[in-house]
Write an enzyme that holds these catalytic residues in place. Structure first.
Site, mmCIF file in Angstrom:
data_model
loop_
_atom_site.group_PDB
_atom_site.id
_atom_site.type_symbol
_atom_site.label_atom_id
_atom_site.label_comp_id
_atom_site.label_asym_id
_atom_site.label_seq_id
_atom_site.Cartn_x
_atom_site.Cartn_y
_atom_site.Cartn_z
ATOM 1 N N HIS A 461 3.105 -6.129 -1.230
ATOM 2 C CA HIS A 461 1.949 -6.237 -2.120
ATOM 3 C C HIS A 461 1.763 -4.935 -2.918
ATOM 4 O O HIS A 461 1.699 -4.952 -4.148
ATOM 5 C CB HIS A 461 0.695 -6.542 -1.290
ATOM 6 C CG HIS A 461 -0.568 -6.644 -2.083
ATOM 7 N ND1 HIS A 461 -1.130 -7.843 -2.430
ATOM 8 C CD2 HIS A 461 -1.383 -5.693 -2.614
ATOM 9 C CE1 HIS A 461 -2.237 -7.639 -3.135
ATOM 10 N NE2 HIS A 461 -2.410 -6.327 -3.256
ATOM 11 N N GLU A 462 1.695 -3.825 -2.220
ATOM 12 C CA GLU A 462 1.458 -2.548 -2.901
ATOM 13 C C GLU A 462 2.632 -2.189 -3.808
ATOM 14 O O GLU A 462 2.448 -1.596 -4.867
ATOM 15 C CB GLU A 462 1.184 -1.427 -1.887
ATOM 16 C CG GLU A 462 -0.036 -1.658 -0.989
ATOM 17 C CD GLU A 462 -1.309 -1.994 -1.762
ATOM 18 O OE1 GLU A 462 -1.424 -1.617 -2.947
ATOM 19 O OE2 GLU A 462 -2.191 -2.675 -1.192
ATOM 20 N N HIS A 465 2.112 -3.835 -7.121
ATOM 21 C CA HIS A 465 1.236 -3.029 -7.974
ATOM 22 C C HIS A 465 2.026 -1.859 -8.562
ATOM 23 O O HIS A 465 1.881 -1.497 -9.722
ATOM 24 C CB HIS A 465 0.075 -2.459 -7.156
ATOM 25 C CG HIS A 465 -1.034 -3.423 -6.885
ATOM 26 N ND1 HIS A 465 -1.659 -4.131 -7.879
ATOM 27 C CD2 HIS A 465 -1.657 -3.774 -5.727
ATOM 28 C CE1 HIS A 465 -2.622 -4.878 -7.339
ATOM 29 N NE2 HIS A 465 -2.630 -4.687 -6.034
ATOM 30 N N HIS A 468 4.155 -2.741 -11.482
ATOM 31 C CA HIS A 468 3.320 -2.967 -12.663
ATOM 32 C C HIS A 468 3.036 -1.620 -13.351
ATOM 33 O O HIS A 468 3.071 -1.505 -14.574
ATOM 34 C CB HIS A 468 2.007 -3.625 -12.203
ATOM 35 C CG HIS A 468 1.267 -4.363 -13.272
ATOM 36 N ND1 HIS A 468 0.044 -4.922 -13.051
ATOM 37 C CD2 HIS A 468 1.560 -4.632 -14.557
ATOM 38 C CE1 HIS A 468 -0.390 -5.509 -14.156
ATOM 39 N NE2 HIS A 468 0.523 -5.338 -15.086
HETATM 40 ZN ZN LIG Z 1 -3.897 -5.507 -4.544
#
Ligand SMILES: [Zn+2]
Length: 677
Positions: A461-462, A465, A468
């Site tokens: 998940h991290e 990010h 991105h």
């Molecule tokens: Zn998040």
């Protein structure tokens, strides 16, 4: 100049940063910035090159100086650092407020838009549009009298929201459960019982005292075998700060909630929005009230039958009718019996080095980048590692720090944050750098750090990010990477990337027993994957109840009829809820997310982002989860574009159509109307 926080090197000089550097650096920078902004605002003929570019550079410098400070404050907290950090907070907030409220700058941006707009590149126009929009939403463009009313409403709102939180806190702290009969504690873990015993001792009471903090509440709901204990906790928890329950009428938030809704509505109307929900949507991917409500109802229509079936099955498993305070307890038992997977037992199969290797491989295959560790980078703790990202040809793209392990003086949880933002301005360029921070169990004697599968999902998940932020191609800091991205779309890359942590092919690659090297056995892998959809319907209708309630009260408020808070809650429950809720339940009175926090008219975004992520991943499943062409489209339309374009248009460019809720339903094994299960 020897203050390392004012240096402009590609990476912060972490080993050289001292707490005594913080306040002087921030003061020097802010006063230099203020002088520069004053000069920019006074320019007679503002242009993109003479006003916008310099402001983007000032934005970048603030972040360059402050990012290492707030980062160290979170991961290497000390008293002297905290003092420096806290001393700077009011300075920064005053600076940001002055900037956001600047009428001359607002005028300058509008002039530039009018005079140069047509000649500018789309990304440059986006920089200006974002700035003008934010000035407008902050009330800068209002005539004097309305501006005063707007400011007053915002100020009162801040006080009311603080009051709401205080009431919840007081109500939570002022209830506890004394226990004298040990059998009432059956099922609870030893740590919790020991804590309760010490609490009783401190107060010279016999037996145990259980407090109403969240971990205790959750533990009682899932583990306590005594239905009386569960009911008492449920009642105390669900009636906090209300007119019901054991402390009825004390710290009651009912009026505070009405006043909060009234101020929000008034502020929105001063800016010519029909209601607060529509005002909140001005910066979101969803554009209309109708769009959000249709979305939530569509999910509810599909999830409710699934939730009803799950609840019926749970009652059959329990052998009796279940009350609201029984559901968590029996769900936990059913889950254990059905899946027999424990996160702790999975640890040996997920040593961090193997997981990282597999994670990097996924990113390398999808986006044709290379990720390599670089030794000798100055860091803040011996456990921290640094990685470079390059193109396949070796051209630098960016880099990131990985601070993986829990330790004292480090904030809990996991997050990605900007260390350096990407910029390519006429005054200079910078490549993006990120922090990836987790709190995994550190390595032990002679063995690597071993992760649970929950940890693995968190890391993916991290990292999503991180991609991105790092793979952005936008040159202007205010809309590069995750900056300026619509708030209900910002979790798309992270949740999208989570899907890889559940994919059999990836699981096979990242799992390997730290002693034998054997991959996770097939049956265990299957059971693990199956846990992902356990009670998906029940948890979805619960989230939808909160989201619909939040969105409707922020849409339907009217000065004549007020908030109709309980009325709307009852209507929403009739439409979507499956588990029976007692009439005295007053959960809105402690619903801080929307009354005190930043989720007002925004609770829907949890589900919204999940749908985007599931639907984006479905595009990969259709063409192969490592399909290069699909990945390139995802990169071109979404991942590289930061806040430079409308999030819905970006999604449509990638997917060829609007987001489809059925992708999320399928992912959770919920039958979609017209399709076979
Ligand atoms: Zn998040």
């Amino acid at each position: 100049m020897d203050n390392p926080l004012l240096a402009q090197e590609p990476l912060p000089a972490f080993p050289a940063i001292r707490p005594e550097h913080v306040e002087p650096a921030v003061r020097e920078l802010l006063s230099a910035n203020r002088a520069r902004i004053g000069a920019l605002a006074a320019l007679e003929h503002p242009t993109f090159a003479t006003v916008v570019e310099p402001l983007e550079e000032l934005h970048h410098r603030i972040s360059r100086t402050w990012s290492p400070v707030s980062h160290l404050n979170a991961v290497l907290n000390s008293e002297s650092l905290r003092a420096g950090y806290n001393a700077c907070l009011p300075l920064l907030s005053a600076y940001q407020t002055d900037l956001a409220q600047s009428e001359p700058l607002y005028r300058a941006y509008r002039t530039i838009a009018e005079q140069e707009g047509a000649a500018l590149a789309p990304v440059e126009r986006a920089v200006i549009e974002h700035a003008v929009r934010d000035f407008r939403l902050a009330g800068v463009g209002l005539p004097a009298e309305r501006k005063e009313s707007f400011k007053t409403a915002m100020l009162e709102l801040a006080q009311l929201q603080a009051k709401f939180e205080e009431n919840v806190l007081d109500a939570t702290n002022n209830w506890n459960r004394p226990v004298t009969d040990a059998s009432e504690l059956r099922g609870l873990n030893d740590m919790l019982i020991e804590q309760a015993r010490r609490r009783a001792q401190e107060r010279q009471a016999a037996g145990w005292i259980l407090a109403l903090d969240q971990p205790t509440y959750v533990a009682v709901m899932t583990d306590a075998e005594s239905p009386e204990l569960r009911r008492a906790f449920y009642e105390a928890w669900a009636t906090r700060a209300s007119d019901q329950g054991p402390n009825a009428g004390r710290w009651d938030n009912s009026m505070v909630m009405e006043q909060i809704l009234a101020r929000r509505h008034a502020a929105a109307q001063l800016l010519d929005f029909p209601n607060y929900a529509q005002y909140a949507l001005a910066t979101r991917m969803a554009h209309s009230v109708e769009e959000v409500l249709t979305f939530l109802h569509e999910l509810a229509a599909a999830a409710r039958p699934a939730a009803s079936a799950e609840f019926a099955e749970l009652e059959a498993f329990a052998g009796r009718k279940l009350a609201a305070w029984d559901v968590g307890f029996y769900a936990e038992r059913l889950q254990r019996e059905r899946f027999r997977v424990s996160q702790e037992e999975l640890r040996p199969y997920f040593p961090l080095p193997g997981v990282l290797g597999g994670l990097f491989e996924v990113a390398e295959r999808l986006f044709t980048v290379r990720i390599r560790e670089r030794a000798g980078v100055g860091v803040w703790h011996a456990d921290v590692r640094f990685f470079d990202i390059t193109t396949a040809g070796g051209a630098p793209v960016g880099g990131f720090y990985l601070d993986a392990y829990a330790r004292p003086n480090k904030r809990s949880g996991a997050w990605m944050d900007e260390c350096v933002g990407r910029k390519r301005l006429s005054c200079g360029a910078a490549l993006p750098v990120a922090y990836l921070v987790c709190n995994f169990l550190p390595p032990g004697e002679g063995r690597p750090a071993l992760l649970t599968h929950d940890d693995v999902v968190t890391l993916f998940h991290e990292f999503g990010h991180g991609l991105h932020h790092l793979l952005t191609r936008v040159d202007y800091p205010s809309i590069a990477g995750i900056n300026g991205v619509a708030w209900d779309a910002v979790e798309l890359p992270s949740q999208f990337f989570e899907n890889y942590a559940w994919h059999p092919e990836v699981l096979e690659r990242i799992s390997g027993h730290f002693e034998s090297g054997a991959p996770l056995p097939a049956d265990q892998q299957q059971r693990l994957i199956a846990t992902r959809s356990f009670h998906a319907g029940l948890s979805m209708v619960r989230q939808l109840e909160f989201a619909l309630f939040d969105f409707r009260i922020h849409t339907e408020y009217s000065p004549a009829h007020g908030g109709r808070i309980l009325e709307i809650l009852r209507e929403v429950r009739r439409a979507v809820a499956v588990v029976p809720v007692p009439e005295w339940n007053r959960f809105p009175n402690s619903f801080g997310h929307i009354f005190a926090g930043g989720y007002a008219a925004g609770y829907y975004s949890y589900k919204w982002a999940e749908v985007l992520a599931a639907d984006a991943f479905a595009a990969f499943e259709e063409s192969g989860v490592f399909d290069r062409a699909t990945a390139q489209r995802f990169f071109d339309a979404i991942l590289s574009r930061g806040g430079s374009r409308d999030a819905l248009e970006a999604f449509i460019e990638f997917r060829g159509r609007r987001p489809d809720v059925r992708a999320l339903l399928r992912q959770h094994g919920i039958t979609v109307a017209g399709e076979a299960a």
